[in-house]
Structure formats: C-alpha cells, structure tokens
Design a protein around this motif. Structure first.
Motif, PDB file in Angstrom:
ATOM      1  N   UNK A 198      -5.123  15.748  11.381  1.00  0.00           N
ATOM      2  CA  UNK A 198      -4.836  14.373  11.750  1.00  0.00           C
ATOM      3  C   UNK A 198      -3.465  14.276  12.394  1.00  0.00           C
ATOM      4  N   UNK A 199      -3.338  13.377  13.325  1.00  0.00           N
ATOM      5  CA  UNK A 199      -2.062  13.071  13.957  1.00  0.00           C
ATOM      6  C   UNK A 199      -1.884  11.561  13.968  1.00  0.00           C
ATOM      7  N   UNK A 200      -0.699  11.115  13.477  1.00  0.00           N
ATOM      8  CA  UNK A 200      -0.387   9.687  13.402  1.00  0.00           C
ATOM      9  C   UNK A 200      -1.480   8.951  12.616  1.00  0.00           C
ATOM     10  N   UNK A 201      -1.577   9.287  11.355  1.00  0.00           N
ATOM     11  CA  UNK A 201      -2.624   8.705  10.522  1.00  0.00           C
ATOM     12  C   UNK A 201      -2.105   7.657   9.555  1.00  0.00           C
ATOM     13  N   UNK A 202      -3.056   6.956   8.921  1.00  0.00           N
ATOM     14  CA  UNK A 202      -2.763   5.946   7.910  1.00  0.00           C
ATOM     15  C   UNK A 202      -3.737   6.132   6.748  1.00  0.00           C
ATOM     16  N   UNK A 203      -3.220   5.962   5.541  1.00  0.00           N
ATOM     17  CA  UNK A 203      -4.033   6.002   4.334  1.00  0.00           C
ATOM     18  C   UNK A 203      -3.905   4.662   3.626  1.00  0.00           C
ATOM     19  N   UNK A 204      -5.026   4.058   3.268  1.00  0.00           N
ATOM     20  CA  UNK A 204      -4.995   2.757   2.606  1.00  0.00           C
ATOM     21  C   UNK A 204      -6.281   2.565   1.814  1.00  0.00           C
ATOM     22  N   UNK A 205      -6.250   1.657   0.855  1.00  0.00           N
ATOM     23  CA  UNK A 205      -7.454   1.234   0.138  1.00  0.00           C
ATOM     24  C   UNK A 205      -7.818  -0.197   0.488  1.00  0.00           C
ATOM     25  N   UNK A 206      -7.153  -0.759   1.485  1.00  0.00           N
ATOM     26  CA  UNK A 206      -7.408  -2.134   1.900  1.00  0.00           C
ATOM     27  C   UNK A 206      -8.806  -2.260   2.502  1.00  0.00           C
ATOM     28  N   UNK A 859      -3.737 -10.325  -4.564  1.00  0.00           N
ATOM     29  CA  UNK A 859      -3.174 -10.129  -3.235  1.00  0.00           C
ATOM     30  C   UNK A 859      -4.005  -9.128  -2.442  1.00  0.00           C
ATOM     31  N   UNK A 860      -5.324  -9.302  -2.516  1.00  0.00           N
ATOM     32  CA  UNK A 860      -6.268  -8.410  -1.856  1.00  0.00           C
ATOM     33  C   UNK A 860      -6.122  -6.992  -2.381  1.00  0.00           C
ATOM     34  N   UNK A 861      -5.291  -6.179  -1.761  1.00  0.00           N
ATOM     35  CA  UNK A 861      -5.153  -4.801  -2.224  1.00  0.00           C
ATOM     36  C   UNK A 861      -4.201  -4.676  -3.405  1.00  0.00           C
ATOM     37  N   UNK A 862      -3.487  -5.754  -3.752  1.00  0.00           N
ATOM     38  CA  UNK A 862      -2.506  -5.722  -4.819  1.00  0.00           C
ATOM     39  C   UNK A 862      -2.881  -6.716  -5.907  1.00  0.00           C
ATOM     40  N   UNK A 863      -2.376  -6.456  -7.096  1.00  0.00           N
ATOM     41  CA  UNK A 863      -2.462  -7.385  -8.216  1.00  0.00           C
ATOM     42  C   UNK A 863      -1.054  -7.765  -8.624  1.00  0.00           C
ATOM     43  N   UNK A 883      -0.843  -1.660  -6.675  1.00  0.00           N
ATOM     44  CA  UNK A 883      -2.100  -1.497  -5.954  1.00  0.00           C
ATOM     45  C   UNK A 883      -3.254  -1.526  -6.942  1.00  0.00           C
ATOM     46  N   UNK A 884      -4.293  -2.247  -6.610  1.00  0.00           N
ATOM     47  CA  UNK A 884      -5.427  -2.421  -7.519  1.00  0.00           C
ATOM     48  C   UNK A 884      -6.255  -1.152  -7.653  1.00  0.00           C
ATOM     49  N   UNK A 885      -6.372  -0.393  -6.581  1.00  0.00           N
ATOM     50  CA  UNK A 885      -7.222   0.795  -6.603  1.00  0.00           C
ATOM     51  C   UNK A 885      -6.668   1.828  -7.566  1.00  0.00           C
ATOM     52  N   UNK A 886      -7.572   2.493  -8.289  1.00  0.00           N
ATOM     53  CA  UNK A 886      -7.150   3.528  -9.227  1.00  0.00           C
ATOM     54  C   UNK A 886      -6.620   4.763  -8.522  1.00  0.00           C
ATOM     55  N   UNK A 887      -6.923   4.937  -7.218  1.00  0.00           N
ATOM     56  CA  UNK A 887      -6.458   6.124  -6.494  1.00  0.00           C
ATOM     57  C   UNK A 887      -4.933   6.096  -6.377  1.00  0.00           C
ATOM     58  N   UNK A 888      -4.381   4.926  -6.050  1.00  0.00           N
ATOM     59  CA  UNK A 888      -2.942   4.788  -5.828  1.00  0.00           C
ATOM     60  C   UNK A 888      -2.331   3.828  -6.839  1.00  0.00           C
TER      61      UNK A 888
END
Length: 902
Positions: A198-206, A859-863, A883-888
């Motif tokens: 990957x080049x210039x990537x983004x990681x999110x759970x949104x 807050x959508x992706x946040x609590x 962050x709400x997701x258990x991954x992060x």
C-alpha cells in the motif's frame, strides 16, 4: 504456320526447365538479414459476443507442441450496453454493468477493457450526463473484496495495480460480533494472493469510507489480508486534521476470533497513592475452550493490585468463569503515624452444565466471597451497584438421580453467606440432601389412585450438614472450625387424601423425624467450687447421640366460585371471585425424656436438654395442639377487548391474591389466638404497576407497658382487630413508547439496554445505579438503526419507580418506620445523545440515597461517556472517549476521580 508456333513454344519451355533444374543444384547464398521473433500472438480464445462463454476446441492440441497453456479455465463476460471486439487493438471493450468471471476471480465495473493477447483487464468507472462517476469496480478474488476507482489485473501473473482501493477486513471479536477494519489506499500493488503493498493508505473503522470521521494515515505498508498490516510512519487523523499521536512504525493484527496480545493501561493520579497505571495486562487464549486475561494496577506509593479472569466453554457440555481480584493497599508513608497496609481480595466463580450433556447428574457453581470491604474500599471500583450489596453468597452443588424405581435424588452442596456490614460468615461444608420418590404401597404404579387407602403414600428424606459460623478475620484460618456443628435429620412423612361430600378435600398425615448429632452439651455448676462460681458450666460431650420426634396433622378445604355477569354488551362483562378456605389441625406430644435438670446457685432445679445448641436444636418440651385457619382470594374480570377482531373477551386480574391466616393454640394458658397475617398483590395498567402489601391484625389488647394481655381489644373499648404492622410496596414503569401506537415498542426498545444493565452488575431498572466501566457500554445501536430526521419531535424516555413503606403500631406508637422512593430514568435528547439518572429519597431520615448521573453521546465511530456520583461515600466521576470498535479500542482517553479514603 500454326504448327511452327506450337513447335517454338515447346522448345522454349524445354530450354527454360533445363536452366531452372541446373540453377537449383547450386549452393544457397545466405542473405545478410538478422532474424527477429514475431511479437504478435494469435488470440488464445475465440471471441464470443455478449453473454457467451469460451468453449473448448474439439480438436486436440498436438502433443508435440511445447507451448504452455496459460489460461486454466473459462472466461465469462457480459455487459449491458455493448460488447465491442477490436481486432486491430486485440482487445474487447465491455461498457455499462460490465462483468468478467474467471476461476475464483470476479470483476464488475462500469467499463472493462480486456487485452486477450496480454491476458490483462482494466476496469474503471463511467461518468453519467451530470459528470458524476458511478459503477465503481468490484474486484473479488476468493474471500477478498476490493472496491477501487480503477484496477489493472493480469490473469497470468495474478498481479494487479489498484487505484483508490477500499477493502473491509473482519477482525477482533467484540461483544456484538466481529468488527470491520476499512483499508483505504491511493495505490495498491497486488503481489500475489496473500500480499499487497500500500502507498498513502488509511485505516479506519468508520462506516463512511469517503469522508471518515477519523483514520490512521500510513505512508507505506505491507498488507496480508486476514492476518496483519505492517506499516511505516503512522499518525492519527481526526476529521482530516493530523494529531500528535504518531508512531515510527506500526503493527495492526487483523486476525479474527481470540488472539493473544497486550492490554494497554490507563494513566492517572491518585491524591492518596500517587501516579498510577491501571487496567494494563495481557490476554492469552489458551485453546479453543479456555482463555486467560491478566490485569494489574501499580501506584507510585507502592500499592498494587491484580486481577485474573478465565472464561471457558465447551458447547453442549458446560461453560463458566473464574475471576480473582487482589489488592495490596498502602496508605500514607512509612514512619508516619497514619501509615497502614491492608489487603483485599474477591473470588467469583460461575459454572453451569448443559442439561443435555448428562440428564441424571448436574454440577453447578456460583461463588462470590472475599474481603467484606473489597467493593467499598477497592481503588479500582467500576460498578457502583456492588457498593450497595451488603451480602455475598456462594453455592457449589452436585446432584445425582438414580432413575430406577423408586428413584432417588441426591445432592451435595457447599454454601457460603457473608454479611459485609457485620462481617459474619456462615458456611455449610457440605450439605447432603437425599430423597426417595413418593411411594403408594396400596395402588398400582401406573393406575389412577382413588379413595383413602389407595392414596396412602410415604417418602424418605435425609439432610446432613456441617455448619460453620465464623467472622471475616478468622476466615480461612485454623480458628474458623472451632464452632462447627455437625448433624443429620431423617424424615418420613406419611399422608393420604380423599374427598368428603364431593366438594371437600381432606388430607391426613403424620411425620416421623430422627435427629442425629455428634456432640451434645451438659450444663450445671462447677462441682469443684460451687460457692464462688455463679456461672453455668457448659461441657461439650463428643460422640454420637440421637433423638426422635413425631406428630400428626390433618386439613380440610374447598373451593368456592362466585360469578357476577353484567352482559356481553357491557365494557365489563363479568366478575369472578374465587375463595379457597382451609382448616387444619396438628398435634405433637411432649418429649420430656430428652430433658435433664441441674440445680442452680439458688437451689432451684433448671430443666434443660443436652441437645440445646446442636445443629438441629432440641425437641419441644411442651405439647403442641393447634388449629390453623387460612383463606385465599382471587378476583378477575372479563372485559371487552379493544381489538374488534378478537372473538373472546379479555381477562384482567384485579386481585392476584389476598390471603388471611391465623391459628389457635389449645395448649396455651392465655393468648391462644395468634395475630392474623394478611398479604396480597395486584397489578394495574397492563402490568406496568405492581402492588404488594402485607400486615398483621391482633385481636388482643396491650397494657400500659405495651405487653399483650389476655383481653380482646374490642372488650377494651377498641376495634375488633388492632392493626399492628403493615408493609406496602409499589413499582411502576413508564416509557414514551407506551403512549405510542405500537404497544410492543417498550419491550423491544429496552431489550438491549436491559442486557447491558444486567451485565454491569445491577438490576435492569437501574434503581441501584449503573456501571462505570466503558467496556460495558454494549447497548449502542448500530449506525444504520439510528433514525436522525432533519425535523423530529420524538423524545424517547423511560422511568422506573419503586416506593416502599412500613408501619409499626405494636405498642400504639403509630409509627411509619420506613418510607423511601427509588427512581431511575433516561431521556434520549437526540438519536445519539441520552441522559440517565438513578437516585432515591428516604422520607424518614430526610436524605437522598446514592445518586448517579450519566451522559452518553454516540459520535458514530466514537463513544463519549460521563458518569457522576455527586455526593455520598462513593462520590466519584468518570469520563471516557474512545473508538467503539474492539479492533482499536485502546485508542481512548479516560479519566476518573479517586474516592476519598475514609
């Protein structure tokens, strides 16, 4: 002349052929031209149109050919608008809803260009008349799905270049299922089936991948789907704004299910213990059935604590949890007068067995024991409800059934009961219960039993236990067994029942009991020094001893029905009253043979039993001869159903029960009639309000000292019965959904919330507070289930109330000794914002019970959460955003106040 022409032509051909043959015999002279291999290849597949597939040629390939076949399967393709073949470009053009299928590869896009010479495809979007791009490519190979802006893929090498790719990876194991990590990149190079760069990537759970509310930006990374992402410099962006949170390199695990790893701690500052790290540790899945988590706390003044938790489960067999917590608390500093050190611990075990795994035996455990001050003094208290719990109880039991006739049920149980206020502990180590099924000796086993003789039956029951009474300071120390009591009780009840005059049910029976003990007590004065010793000496005599007791009883009862009909056209069609009166008699003889006497200091003979103080006590010295009276009432109504399609009227319970009971003792010298006990219950408003009440009515009056005397109250100028004690409790639940059109909404709306509240350790109505742990906030709705209209007038709310009152008039004090109101509720100010409160008020002591306020924001992706106990012993506040997701979930910030040391 004509013949000469033919002759000349023949001679010319003969001479020309002779010269040609002579020329072929000369050696070949090579030309000075370099041979170059032709780069143009013929198509490997015949071209088909639209929805046709590539078919195999029926002519077999020459086995002598050394050329390797590159395509290993059929290629299917189609398009909605057109399929164009260009022999010049050696390409096929697919436009509008284009699709290509090859082995496990699936490609869909607005436009696809297939080069059948290079075995490559290019897919991209198409632009509509308004200039908006649509039909993004959808690339799927195996289980991996990528949705880019465009893609270039080679069927031979399986390599690809992907622009603006978007893929979703299932990872983690949250309470509501697996979470999804979105991987976005400007340029992605597919090296093979398992490695991407990957080049210039983004990681999110949104949920929103076009404009995510947060993401982790990575410059370069290696991406192994379903396993990991290894990235270089990475930093956290919040709404496209970079933050100082950055790492020179990062590792993101993407494995599903349980994986070992660190649990990041939280940082804090305690005014009593200094700076601290809390709730940090390690999680280890031992195997597919068992896991283990270890968390620890450390304070700079030397205090520390740790917690170990293990969950285990085997499907269709059993499941359980073991949770141990320990804290070593240090106050002040060494050398100061107020320096002290305390240790606290708590052990919780739960185990349950699937009934299907062993139908005739069962093992279960529910353990909650430890220091009495643990929940009130713990520096890591997260559940406010536990501070209101004054009792810790445990039970471990094993039961076995022997099904052969007559069947026998046996159970072995160890129990523990601990009062955290008085620090008293009662244990049974263990208790043995055994019972044989009821036997009818004069009736067939499978037949119907009729009459007095056939209904004669008996049972056998055994209860043996070792009971220990100790204190918190002596628990698990040698002195805890000093007051142990061991004994057993065998009972043999015999009874029969029959009808009299068709409507009266008569029960006659007797009970025999044999009591065993392994120590008795002898009382008397010290024979060596009777003058100076005024105390009674208690000697313990070890050894087996026993006594028996028995009695007979009988009862007669009937059921009376009364119905009042108003007509089917009325709203209330009928009232039905059911009365069940019953009269009973019991008799037990006196057991003087088990009593002895001793002479006290004043020369008087004192009667006592050597069995007094044993586990099951002593037999009765006085004869028992009494009659009991009871009256049970229920009242129901039939009302016309509001639903016009209903064919039957609706039944409503007006009084679930209204019971009266008393007894008359024939052997008593006075006050033969006991007070009348009364209790009842009902519910109103579609069972939203529950009412329970109880009281006692005394027929006798009292003297000036408040003692009952053998004079009826009515003869002393009072009423027929004197109301002495009373209790009234009412609970009521309301919600905005009750007033809506759909009456099922309240239960459905509370289902997830109740599950969260119960999991946090409290009651589902939050009357005793709610949890302060962010890991318990599992009641958030999925993003797609949140209704957020531009103009909305809904304000969902719910309210639970419980009022209790007690009245005491035993000595004409006319005193209300208990009156309190507990309440809890929540208001959803917006689809993603709600406020809740839990409190109570004591009207007697004029003070508030433990009060707790809570605010939650989705807050959508946040609590975001803030919980506050504004006053009282457990005064505390807690703030969390993460962050709400258990991954992060470790990307969070939380802070809590520390309770003051008291």
């Amino acid at each position: 002349m004509q013949a000469n022409k033919h002759l000349y032509l023949f001679l010319f051909l003969l001479v020309f052929a002779t010269v040609s043959i002579a020329a072929q015999e000369n050696p070949i002279v090579p030309l000075p031209i370099k041979a170059i291999k032709d780069t143009i290849r013929a198509p490997l597949m015949p071209v088909t149109i639209a929805n046709d597939s590539i078919s195999n040629d029926s002519i077999q390939i020459d086995s002598t050919s050394g050329k390797k076949q590159l395509l290993l399967g059929k290629i299917k393709y189609k398009a909605k608008d057109y399929v164009k073949l260009s022999q010049k470009d050696k390409k096929i053009y697919l436009y509008d809803e284009a699709e290509i299928y090859y082995q496990d590869t699936e490609l869909k896009a607005g436009i696809i260009i297939m080069d059948y010479v290079k075995n490559e495809v290019y897919a991209g979007r198409i632009k509509d008349s308004t200039g908006v791009y649509s039909q993004l490519p959808y690339f799927k190979q195996g289980d991996q799905v990528v949705i880019p802006d465009s893609i270039r893929f080679n069927f031979d090498t399986q390599k690809a270049l992907i622009w603006n790719s978007r893929t979703e990876q299932q990872a983690g194991l949250g309470s509501l299922g697996q979470d999804a990590m979105k991987v976005l990149a400007d340029i992605t190079k597919k090296e093979n089936d398992s490695v991407y760069f990957l080049k210039d990537g983004k990681l999110t759970t949104s949920k929103d991948t076009v404009d995510p509310d947060y993401y982790i930006r990575i410059r370069k990374a290696k991406f192994v789907p379903g396993k990991k992402i290894i990235a270089g410099f990475s930093n956290f962006y919040l709404v496209d704004v970079p933050t100082p949170i950055a790492l020179p390199f990062a590792y993101f695990p993407l494995t599903t299910g349980r994986t070992a790893g660190l649990i990041f701690p939280t940082f804090g500052n305690d005014p009593n213990r200094g700076y601290n790290l809390q709730n940090g540790g390690y999680y280890l899945p031992i195997n597919e059935y068992v896991d283990l988590s270890f968390l620890g706390d450390f304070f700079t003044n030397g205090s520390y604590g740790f917690r170990m938790r293990s969950d285990y489960v085997k499907r269709y067999r059993f499941k359980g949890t073991v949770n141990f917590r320990f804290e070593n608390q240090i106050f002040s500093q060494k050398g100061f007068d107020d320096f002290r050190r305390t240790t606290l611990y708590n052990l919780q075990i739960t185990h349950s067995q699937d009934p299907k795994s062993s139908p005739n035996s069962r093992f279960s455990a529910s353990v909650n024991l430890g220091s009495s001050e643990y929940f009130t003094n713990s520096f890591n208290q997260i559940n406010v409800q536990n501070t209101q719990n004054n009792n810790l109880s445990s039970s471990i039991s094993y039961s076995k059934t022997f099904p052969n006739y007559p069947s026998v049920n046996m159970s072995l149980t160890a129990t523990h009961n601990q009062n955290t206020q008085t620090q008293e502990i009662n244990l049974t180590l263990p208790t043995l219960n055994a019972s044989m099924e009821r036997i009818f000796p004069f009736a067939k086993r499978d037949g119907i039993k009729k009459g007095l003789i056939q209904n004669i039956n008996f049972q056998y029951n055994l209860r043996a236990e070792n009971r220990i009474a100790t204190t918190d300071s002596l628990f698990l120390r040698p002195g805890m067994f000093d007051n142990a009591r061991i004994g057993a009780r065998h009972t043999l009840p015999i009874s029969t029942n029959f009808k009299v005059a068709k409507y009266f049910s008569v029960t006659v029976g007797g009970n025999y009991e044999d009591v065993w003990t392994f120590e008795t007590f002898r009382r008397g004065l010290d024979p060596d020094d009777p003058e100076s010793n005024r105390e009674v000496v208690l000697d313990t005599i070890s050894g087996f001893d026993r006594y028996n007791r028995y009695g007979i009883s009988s009862s007669i009862g009937t059921t009376l029905y009364g119905t009042l009909n108003f007509g089917e056209d009325k709203k209330i069609q009928a009232l039905r009253h059911v009365v069940r009166p019953q009269v009973g008699w019991s008799y037990t003889p006196s057991f003087e043979q088990f009593y002895d006497t001793y002479e006290n200091f004043d020369g008087e003979e004192v009667l006592y039993s050597r069995f007094e103080g044993t586990l099951n006590g002593a037999p009765s010295l006085t004869r028992g001869n009494s009659m009991t009276f009871s009256l049970q009432n229920t009242l129901e109504a039939k009302v016309r159903d509001k639903d016009s399609t209903a064919t039957e009227p609706k039944k409503i319970s007006i009084l679930k029960n209204l019971n009266f009971s008393t007894s008359y003792n024939f052997e008593a010298d006075s006050l033969k009639l006991s007070p009348i006990s009364m209790n009842g219950a009902t519910s109103l408003f579609d069972n939203k309000m529950s009412i329970n009440f109880a009281g006692t009515l005394d027929p006798y009056t009292i003297d000036n000292n408040g003692r009952r005397i053998n004079t009826f109250n009515v003869k002393n100028g009072g009423s027929l019965l004197r109301f002495t004690t009373g209790r009234f409790d009412v609970s009521y639940s309301l919600s905005s959904a009750i007033f809506g059109k759909d009456k099922k909404d309240p239960d459905e709306a509370k289902a997830v919330s109740d599950e969260y509240r119960a999991a946090s350790g409290g009651s589902t109505d939050d009357l005793f507070g709610f949890g302060l742990d962010n890991r318990q906030s599992n009641d958030r709705k999925p993003e797609e289930d949140i209704e957020n209209p531009l103009y909305g007038n809904k304000l969902p709310w719910d309210l639970s109330m419980r009022f209790g009152m007690s009245y005491n008039n035993t000595n004409r004090q006319n005193d209300i000794n208990r009156a309190n109101l507990m309440f809890s509720g929540s208001v959803e100010l917006s689809p993603r914002w709600d406020v809740r409160v839990s409190s109570g008020y004591d009207f007697i002591n004029q003070g508030f019970a433990q009060t707790q306020l809570g605010f939650r924001r989705n807050l959508k992706s946040f609590d975001l959460r803030f919980d506050w106990v504004p006053f009282g012993r457990n005064e505390n506040w807690f703030f969390f955003i993460g962050i709400s997701s258990s991954i992060l979930q470790d990307l969070k910030w939380e802070n809590r106040s520390q309770r003051l040391v008291r």
